[in-house]
Write a protein that holds these residues in place. Sequence first.
Motif, PDB file in Angstrom:
ATOM      1  N   UNK A   1       0.819  -1.207   0.000  1.00 45.27           N
ATOM      2  CA  UNK A   1       0.000   0.000   0.000  1.00 45.27           C
ATOM      3  C   UNK A   1       0.851   1.254   0.000  1.00 45.27           C
ATOM      4  N   UNK A   2       1.944   1.234   0.771  1.00 52.42           N
ATOM      5  CA  UNK A   2       2.869   2.362   0.792  1.00 52.42           C
ATOM      6  C   UNK A   2       3.503   2.572  -0.575  1.00 52.42           C
ATOM      7  N   UNK A   3       3.947   1.485  -1.193  1.00 54.95           N
ATOM      8  CA  UNK A   3       4.612   1.570  -2.491  1.00 54.95           C
ATOM      9  C   UNK A   3       3.670   2.104  -3.569  1.00 54.95           C
ATOM     10  N   UNK A   4       2.504   1.489  -3.689  1.00 55.36           N
ATOM     11  CA  UNK A   4       1.577   1.901  -4.751  1.00 55.36           C
ATOM     12  C   UNK A   4       0.952   3.255  -4.452  1.00 55.36           C
ATOM     13  N   UNK A   5       0.796   3.600  -3.173  1.00 53.74           N
ATOM     14  CA  UNK A   5       0.288   4.923  -2.838  1.00 53.74           C
ATOM     15  C   UNK A   5       1.219   6.018  -3.319  1.00 53.74           C
ATOM     16  N   UNK A   6       2.526   5.793  -3.167  1.00 53.28           N
ATOM     17  CA  UNK A   6       3.510   6.762  -3.645  1.00 53.28           C
ATOM     18  C   UNK A   6       3.519   6.812  -5.177  1.00 53.28           C
ATOM     19  N   UNK A   7       3.490   5.641  -5.810  1.00 51.12           N
ATOM     20  CA  UNK A   7       3.528   5.600  -7.277  1.00 51.12           C
ATOM     21  C   UNK A   7       2.313   6.280  -7.891  1.00 51.12           C
ATOM     22  N   UNK A   8       1.128   5.972  -7.379  1.00 46.83           N
ATOM     23  CA  UNK A   8      -0.097   6.544  -7.936  1.00 46.83           C
ATOM     24  C   UNK A   8      -0.205   8.027  -7.593  1.00 46.83           C
ATOM     25  N   UNK A   9       0.200   8.396  -6.381  1.00 48.97           N
ATOM     26  CA  UNK A   9       0.142   9.797  -6.004  1.00 48.97           C
ATOM     27  C   UNK A   9       1.141  10.658  -6.752  1.00 48.97           C
ATOM     28  N   UNK A  10       2.259  10.076  -7.123  1.00 43.99           N
ATOM     29  CA  UNK A  10       3.334  10.809  -7.772  1.00 43.99           C
ATOM     30  C   UNK A  10       3.126  10.954  -9.285  1.00 43.99           C
ATOM     31  N   UNK A  11       2.359  10.035  -9.875  1.00 42.48           N
ATOM     32  CA  UNK A  11       2.213  10.019 -11.336  1.00 42.48           C
ATOM     33  C   UNK A  11       0.742   9.973 -11.721  1.00 42.48           C
ATOM     34  N   UNK A  12       0.308  10.944 -12.529  1.00 38.78           N
ATOM     35  CA  UNK A  12      -1.075  10.981 -12.979  1.00 38.78           C
ATOM     36  C   UNK A  12      -1.377   9.816 -13.926  1.00 38.78           C
ATOM     37  N   UNK A  13      -0.423   9.449 -14.763  1.00 39.14           N
ATOM     38  CA  UNK A  13      -0.625   8.328 -15.680  1.00 39.14           C
ATOM     39  C   UNK A  13      -0.775   7.013 -14.927  1.00 39.14           C
ATOM     40  N   UNK A  14       0.022   6.837 -13.879  1.00 37.78           N
ATOM     41  CA  UNK A  14      -0.100   5.636 -13.053  1.00 37.78           C
ATOM     42  C   UNK A  14      -1.446   5.595 -12.350  1.00 37.78           C
ATOM     43  N   UNK A  15      -1.930   6.758 -11.937  1.00 38.49           N
ATOM     44  CA  UNK A  15      -3.254   6.828 -11.314  1.00 38.49           C
ATOM     45  C   UNK A  15      -4.331   6.359 -12.286  1.00 38.49           C
ATOM     46  N   UNK A  16      -4.272   6.840 -13.529  1.00 37.10           N
ATOM     47  CA  UNK A  16      -5.255   6.433 -14.528  1.00 37.10           C
ATOM     48  C   UNK A  16      -5.199   4.934 -14.795  1.00 37.10           C
ATOM     49  N   UNK A  17      -3.993   4.357 -14.693  1.00 34.75           N
ATOM     50  CA  UNK A  17      -3.823   2.946 -15.002  1.00 34.75           C
ATOM     51  C   UNK A  17      -4.279   2.041 -13.853  1.00 34.75           C
ATOM     52  N   UNK A  18      -3.942   2.389 -12.614  1.00 36.51           N
ATOM     53  CA  UNK A  18      -4.126   1.477 -11.487  1.00 36.51           C
ATOM     54  C   UNK A  18      -5.284   1.821 -10.561  1.00 36.51           C
ATOM     55  N   UNK A  19      -5.527   3.114 -10.349  1.00 39.40           N
ATOM     56  CA  UNK A  19      -6.478   3.509  -9.303  1.00 39.40           C
ATOM     57  C   UNK A  19      -7.897   2.969  -9.517  1.00 39.40           C
ATOM     58  N   UNK A  20      -8.459   2.969 -10.741  1.00 38.41           N
ATOM     59  CA  UNK A  20      -9.819   2.406 -10.895  1.00 38.41           C
ATOM     60  C   UNK A  20      -9.916   0.949 -10.444  1.00 38.41           C
ATOM     61  N   UNK A  21      -8.898   0.149 -10.761  1.00 37.26           N
ATOM     62  CA  UNK A  21      -8.910  -1.254 -10.346  1.00 37.26           C
ATOM     63  C   UNK A  21      -8.785  -1.381  -8.838  1.00 37.26           C
ATOM     64  N   UNK A  22      -7.897  -0.598  -8.238  1.00 31.91           N
ATOM     65  CA  UNK A  22      -7.735  -0.638  -6.781  1.00 31.91           C
ATOM     66  C   UNK A  22      -9.015  -0.220  -6.066  1.00 31.91           C
ATOM     67  N   UNK A  23      -9.680   0.787  -6.571  1.00 25.97           N
ATOM     68  CA  UNK A  23     -10.914   1.247  -5.934  1.00 25.97           C
ATOM     69  C   UNK A  23     -12.013   0.195  -6.033  1.00 25.97           C
ATOM     70  N   UNK A  24     -12.038  -0.553  -7.121  1.00 22.45           N
ATOM     71  CA  UNK A  24     -13.009  -1.631  -7.254  1.00 22.45           C
ATOM     72  C   UNK A  24     -12.704  -2.766  -6.272  1.00 22.45           C
ATOM     73  N   UNK A  25     -11.431  -3.131  -6.172  1.00 19.71           N
ATOM     74  CA  UNK A  25     -11.041  -4.196  -5.245  1.00 19.71           C
ATOM     75  C   UNK A  25     -11.245  -3.775  -3.787  1.00 19.71           C
ATOM     76  N   UNK A  26     -11.126  -2.483  -3.513  1.00 17.59           N
ATOM     77  CA  UNK A  26     -11.287  -1.987  -2.142  1.00 17.59           C
ATOM     78  C   UNK A  26     -12.692  -2.222  -1.622  1.00 17.59           C
ATOM     79  N   UNK A  27     -13.674  -2.263  -2.526  1.00 15.48           N
ATOM     80  CA  UNK A  27     -15.063  -2.433  -2.115  1.00 15.48           C
ATOM     81  C   UNK A  27     -15.443  -3.882  -1.824  1.00 15.48           C
ATOM     82  N   UNK A  28     -14.552  -4.817  -2.124  1.00 16.46           N
ATOM     83  CA  UNK A  28     -14.869  -6.218  -1.869  1.00 16.46           C
ATOM     84  C   UNK A  28     -14.750  -6.520  -0.379  1.00 16.46           C
ATOM     85  N   UNK A  29     -15.812  -6.990   0.280  1.00 16.56           N
ATOM     86  CA  UNK A  29     -15.744  -7.281   1.721  1.00 16.56           C
ATOM     87  C   UNK A  29     -14.946  -8.544   2.007  1.00 16.56           C
TER      88      UNK A  29
END
Length: 276
Positions: free
Chosen positions: A97-125
């Motif tokens: 979480x620390x690693x990907x948080x830095x990568x996604x926060x630091x790069x807008x392109x990385x956010x577009x690539x990874x964040x939608x998938x992470x947000x979907x997985x975050x909702x899984x109970x």
Amino acid sequence: MVSLTNKEVQARANKQSNRSRHEYWRKLALGSLLPVLLVIVWEVAGRQGLLNPLLLPTPSTIITEFIYLWQHGQLLMHLQISIWRALAGFLIGGGLGLLFGVLVGFSYKTQQLLDPTFQMLRMLPHLAVAPLFILWFGFDETSKLLLIAKGSFFPLYVNIFLGIRSLDAKLFEVAKVLQFKKWDLLTKLIIPSALPHIFLGIRLSLGIAWVGLVVAEMMGSSEGIGFLINDARSMSIVATVFAGIIIFAILGKLTDALVLSIERKSLRWHNNFTGR
């Protein structure tokens, strides 16, 4: 300018230390007031026969059961296994979480690539994912660690991402003028400025790690505090169930207090509102 002698300096330091110690005990007493009152009312109501002992045993009965489990070595064995699982799962999930948080926060392109998938997985109970992990990885440690890591990942990821994106853009302009390299930008600007969010993410991740541990051990385990609770439930030993729940509450509080203590020492420079 008036200079102070060594005795005066020492006296002031002792006075400050006594004041801090007094403030600590005052906060501890105030925070313990409500739980102590609840336990007293609970004990009195149980002794007066107002509570069903088969469903809600008195605190003294739970303490007796706790002592029995400790003396027979069951509690220590299960406790060691649960702590190891929670710590290992937190380090795996929190580290990613620390690693990907830095990568996604630091790069807008990385956010577009990874964040939608992470947000979907975050909702899984947890309860929905646990059977799938058991089918994939069996009942061994892998499924339990992955379930704990899954819960620990997202609080750190989200908080670090928000911590980086909430930084003042002028700071990056200054860093550009000073010709900071990416590593210097990360270690000297981004991480120090995002520390409040990082510590909040750690505290939330630890809390969810304990929740994930309970789910993992109650769904498929022969060891651990969660297994102890589930086994006692099947045999209707309610005092043991309460003992296990209280252990989880104490462990969660101790880990949270440890992180909070480190946070206060690390963020002495950070002024915030403490209430009125």
